[in-house]
Motif scaffolding. Structure first.
Motif, PDB file in Angstrom:
ATOM      1  N   THR A  34       1.430-100.154  29.109  1.00 25.97           N
ATOM      2  CA  THR A  34       0.556 -99.271  29.907  1.00 25.97           C
ATOM      3  C   THR A  34       0.007 -98.128  29.049  1.00 25.97           C
ATOM      4  O   THR A  34      -1.215 -97.883  29.059  1.00 25.97           O
TER       5      THR A  34
ATOM      6  N   ALA B  56       6.463 -88.355  34.038  1.00 26.17           N
ATOM      7  CA  ALA B  56       7.128 -88.393  32.723  1.00 26.17           C
ATOM      8  C   ALA B  56       8.107 -89.567  32.620  1.00 26.17           C
ATOM      9  O   ALA B  56       9.193 -89.439  32.061  1.00 26.17           O
ATOM     10  N   SER B  57       7.703 -90.734  33.138  1.00 25.49           N
ATOM     11  CA  SER B  57       8.628 -91.882  33.079  1.00 25.49           C
ATOM     12  C   SER B  57       8.712 -92.436  31.661  1.00 25.49           C
ATOM     13  O   SER B  57       7.834 -92.190  30.827  1.00 25.49           O
TER      14      SER B  57
ATOM     15  N   HIS C 170       5.982 -83.021  35.308  1.00 23.04           N
ATOM     16  CA  HIS C 170       6.878 -83.885  36.083  1.00 23.04           C
ATOM     17  C   HIS C 170       7.287 -83.176  37.358  1.00 23.04           C
ATOM     18  O   HIS C 170       6.731 -82.120  37.705  1.00 23.04           O
ATOM     19  N   VAL C 171       8.268 -83.732  38.022  1.00 19.94           N
ATOM     20  CA  VAL C 171       8.621 -83.231  39.347  1.00 19.94           C
ATOM     21  C   VAL C 171       9.113 -81.771  39.316  1.00 19.94           C
ATOM     22  O   VAL C 171       9.003 -81.060  40.310  1.00 19.94           O
TER      23      VAL C 171
ATOM     24  N   GLY D 125       2.906 -92.127  41.444  1.00 17.42           N
ATOM     25  CA  GLY D 125       3.214 -92.995  42.579  1.00 17.42           C
ATOM     26  C   GLY D 125       3.121 -92.249  43.894  1.00 17.42           C
ATOM     27  O   GLY D 125       3.880 -92.522  44.823  1.00 17.42           O
ATOM     28  N   LYS D 126       2.173 -91.274  43.964  1.00 14.77           N
ATOM     29  CA  LYS D 126       1.948 -90.527  45.218  1.00 14.77           C
ATOM     30  C   LYS D 126       0.444 -90.452  45.477  1.00 14.77           C
ATOM     31  O   LYS D 126      -0.280 -89.804  44.701  1.00 14.77           O
TER      32      LYS D 126
ATOM     33  N   VAL E 164      -3.112 -93.956  37.041  1.00 12.28           N
ATOM     34  CA  VAL E 164      -2.177 -95.076  36.816  1.00 12.28           C
ATOM     35  C   VAL E 164      -1.497 -95.511  38.119  1.00 12.28           C
ATOM     36  O   VAL E 164      -1.051 -96.639  38.259  1.00 12.28           O
TER      37      VAL E 164
ATOM     38  N   ILE F  99      -0.112 -96.717  41.677  1.00 12.84           N
ATOM     39  CA  ILE F  99      -0.370 -97.853  42.579  1.00 12.84           C
ATOM     40  C   ILE F  99       0.358 -97.537  43.880  1.00 12.84           C
ATOM     41  O   ILE F  99       1.594 -97.505  43.907  1.00 12.84           O
TER      42      ILE F  99
ATOM     43  N   THR G  60      -2.764-103.256  31.337  1.00 13.02           N
ATOM     44  CA  THR G  60      -1.330-103.400  31.069  1.00 13.02           C
ATOM     45  C   THR G  60      -1.004-104.855  30.733  1.00 13.02           C
ATOM     46  O   THR G  60      -0.329-105.144  29.738  1.00 13.02           O
TER      47      THR G  60
HETATM   48  P1  NAD Z   1       8.542 -93.270  37.961  1.00 15.57           P
HETATM   49  O1  NAD Z   1       8.853 -93.317  39.413  1.00 15.57           O
HETATM   50  O2  NAD Z   1       9.482 -93.869  36.983  1.00 15.57           O
HETATM   51  O3  NAD Z   1       8.304 -91.753  37.547  1.00 15.57           O
HETATM   52  C1  NAD Z   1       7.502 -90.911  38.308  1.00 15.57           C
HETATM   53  C2  NAD Z   1       7.274 -89.626  37.559  1.00 15.57           C
HETATM   54  O4  NAD Z   1       6.505 -88.765  38.392  1.00 15.57           O
HETATM   55  C3  NAD Z   1       8.554 -88.851  37.215  1.00 15.57           C
HETATM   56  O5  NAD Z   1       8.440 -88.344  35.910  1.00 15.57           O
HETATM   57  C4  NAD Z   1       8.570 -87.703  38.224  1.00 15.57           C
HETATM   58  O6  NAD Z   1       9.183 -86.532  37.707  1.00 15.57           O
HETATM   59  C5  NAD Z   1       7.100 -87.472  38.445  1.00 15.57           C
HETATM   60  N1  NAD Z   1       6.796 -86.868  39.745  1.00 15.57           N
HETATM   61  C6  NAD Z   1       7.239 -87.242  40.965  1.00 15.57           C
HETATM   62  N2  NAD Z   1       6.721 -86.438  41.913  1.00 15.57           N
HETATM   63  C7  NAD Z   1       5.942 -85.547  41.279  1.00 15.57           C
HETATM   64  C8  NAD Z   1       5.135 -84.462  41.710  1.00 15.57           C
HETATM   65  N3  NAD Z   1       5.039 -84.148  42.997  1.00 15.57           N
HETATM   66  N4  NAD Z   1       4.476 -83.749  40.779  1.00 15.57           N
HETATM   67  C9  NAD Z   1       4.562 -84.070  39.468  1.00 15.57           C
HETATM   68  N5  NAD Z   1       5.293 -85.085  38.992  1.00 15.57           N
HETATM   69  C10 NAD Z   1       5.970 -85.823  39.894  1.00 15.57           C
HETATM   70  O7  NAD Z   1       7.074 -93.842  37.825  1.00 15.57           O
HETATM   71  P2  NAD Z   1       6.368 -94.950  36.903  1.00 15.57           P
HETATM   72  O8  NAD Z   1       7.195 -96.165  36.825  1.00 15.57           O
HETATM   73  O9  NAD Z   1       5.863 -94.297  35.658  1.00 15.57           O
HETATM   74  O10 NAD Z   1       5.114 -95.262  37.841  1.00 15.57           O
HETATM   75  C11 NAD Z   1       4.263 -94.269  38.319  1.00 15.57           C
HETATM   76  C12 NAD Z   1       3.135 -94.908  39.108  1.00 15.57           C
HETATM   77  O11 NAD Z   1       2.353 -95.682  38.216  1.00 15.57           O
HETATM   78  C13 NAD Z   1       3.591 -95.874  40.198  1.00 15.57           C
HETATM   79  O12 NAD Z   1       2.678 -95.835  41.270  1.00 15.57           O
HETATM   80  C14 NAD Z   1       3.538 -97.212  39.510  1.00 15.57           C
HETATM   81  O13 NAD Z   1       3.362 -98.292  40.425  1.00 15.57           O
HETATM   82  C15 NAD Z   1       2.310 -97.038  38.649  1.00 15.57           C
HETATM   83  N6  NAD Z   1       2.279 -97.878  37.451  1.00 15.57           N
HETATM   84  C16 NAD Z   1       1.151 -98.595  37.261  1.00 15.57           C
HETATM   85  C17 NAD Z   1       1.044 -99.387  36.131  1.00 15.57           C
HETATM   86  C18 NAD Z   1      -0.223-100.170  35.920  1.00 15.57           C
HETATM   87  O14 NAD Z   1      -0.248-101.038  35.072  1.00 15.57           O
HETATM   88  N7  NAD Z   1      -1.289 -99.875  36.654  1.00 15.57           N
HETATM   89  C19 NAD Z   1       2.081 -99.445  35.201  1.00 15.57           C
HETATM   90  C20 NAD Z   1       3.209 -98.656  35.409  1.00 15.57           C
HETATM   91  C21 NAD Z   1       3.298 -97.858  36.546  1.00 15.57           C
END
Ligand code: NAD
Length: 295
Positions: free
Chosen positions: A141, A166-167, A193-194, A214-215, A233, A235, A275
């Motif tokens: 990604t 920050a994942s 991040h959160v 993811g929000k 990014v 979904i 991706t």
């Molecule tokens: P994750 O759940 O592992 O991490 C989420 C991150 O967001 C954490 O660092 C958390 O601290 C932060 N966060 C949560 N709430 C927050 C807020 N209110 N303000 C600021 N930061 C906040 O997420 P992930 O696996 O990296 O995935 C994130 C999103 O991206 C999901 O919707 C996932 O489906 C999508 N994704 C899409 C692709 C793609 O190819 N399109 C690939 C990977 C992930």
């Protein structure tokens, strides 16, 4: 002025055309790049991701296989499968589909994948090399996002890049990549991040904003500056159409922000296709390295 829509499908197709030549060269040497995917259980989202990966391989003349294990498989059983794939010279890329069932610690499995076949680039060795700026597989990604940016003509050198999320699979490796002091990179990166007190303080000064949380609707138009480039990014499945099709949106208010941004990715059709494409690129890279190391 409305933003340019960054078409992930179009850019992914361009890259897939480019890599066909590399596959043809490998085939001349009797090698067909092969991706093996390990699926534990039958999570519908995982099955859908795996199907698009297999389709992607098929379309450009690569081999793929899916090894299915039951949802109650043990860590030892999954490791046994990975071990067999690690030793199989016909397999160039190994991907263990996440998430894994609760009884299995994902890190234990990822750490077990041979770094030469780690086409997701999640092993400590590949992530460590990325951190040090050494040549390595790039996580799919972040690599896809980088390709979207450079192929849209975005100059990253000295740019203020703000990443929200920050994942280990998106935000952190992307920070490591874009902040490298190299040609085509060299951004000043802020990672939110959160626990970030007020993300809008940061998002408002971004030249390039990447949101991976993811929000739905986390970032709205009042939180960005005119001319920003936005990579969404996220979904988020927010419901279903009358015909039962899932309604998917990203993390940003696309309609509001596109009036202010200079460029923006849609969801779907932005980061998603990239991706999968970068996974194919990494598998070809693995096959090329395997050929080089045996000749
Ligand atoms: P994750 O759940 O592992 O991490 C989420 C991150 O967001 C954490 O660092 C958390 O601290 C932060 N966060 C949560 N709430 C927050 C807020 N209110 N303000 C600021 N930061 C906040 O997420 P992930 O696996 O990296 O995935 C994130 C999103 O991206 C999901 O919707 C996932 O489906 C999508 N994704 C899409 C692709 C793609 O190819 N399109 C690939 C990977 C992930």
């Amino acid at each position: 002025m409305a933003a340019k829509i960054i078409d992930g499908n179009k850019i992914a197709t361009e890259i897939r055309q480019e890599i066909k030549e590399r596959i043809a060269k490998l085939k001349e040497k009797g090698v067909t790049p092969k991706l093996s995917v390990v699926l534990v259980g039958d999570d519908p989202a995982s099955i859908s991701y795996i199907t698009s990966k297999a389709k992607g391989c098929d379309e450009i003349g690569m081999c793929s296989e899916t090894i299915k294990l039951p949802a109650d498989a043990t860590e030892m059983e999954v490791m046994g499968t990975v071990d067999t794939l690690n030793k199989d010279p016909g397999v160039h890329g190994i991907l263990v589909q996440l998430p894994l069932p609760k009884q299995i610690k994902a890190d234990n499995i990822i750490n077990y994948i041979s770094p030469e076949k780690d086409v997701d680039a999640f092993t400590p060795l590949n992530l460590g090399k990325l951190m040090r700026g050494e040549e390595a597989f790039l996580p799919c990604t972040p690599h896809g996002i980088y390709q979207l940016l450079i192929r849209t003509g975005v100059n990253l050198k000295g740019a203020e890049v703000v990443i929200v999320g920050a994942s280990n699979i998106v935000g952190r490796p992307l920070t490591m990549l874009l902040s490298q002091e190299k040609d085509g990179l060299g951004a000043t990166v802020t990672l939110c991040h959160v626990f970030t007190k007020d993300i809008s303080v940061h998002t408002k000064r971004a030249d390039v904003l990447v949101v991976a949380v993811g929000k739905a609707n986390l970032v709205t138009a009042d939180m960005v500056k005119e001319g920003v480039v936005v990579i969404d990014v996220g979904i988020n499945r927010i419901g279903k159409t009358e015909s039962g099709k899932a309604i998917i949106v990203g993390d940003v208010d696309f309609e509001g922000i596109k009036e202010k941004a200079s460029a923006i990715t849609p969801v779907p059709g932005g980061v998603g296709p990239m991706t999968v494409t970068m996974l194919l690129v990494n598998t070809i890279e693995a096959a090329e390295r395997a050929v080089k190391s045996c000749c």
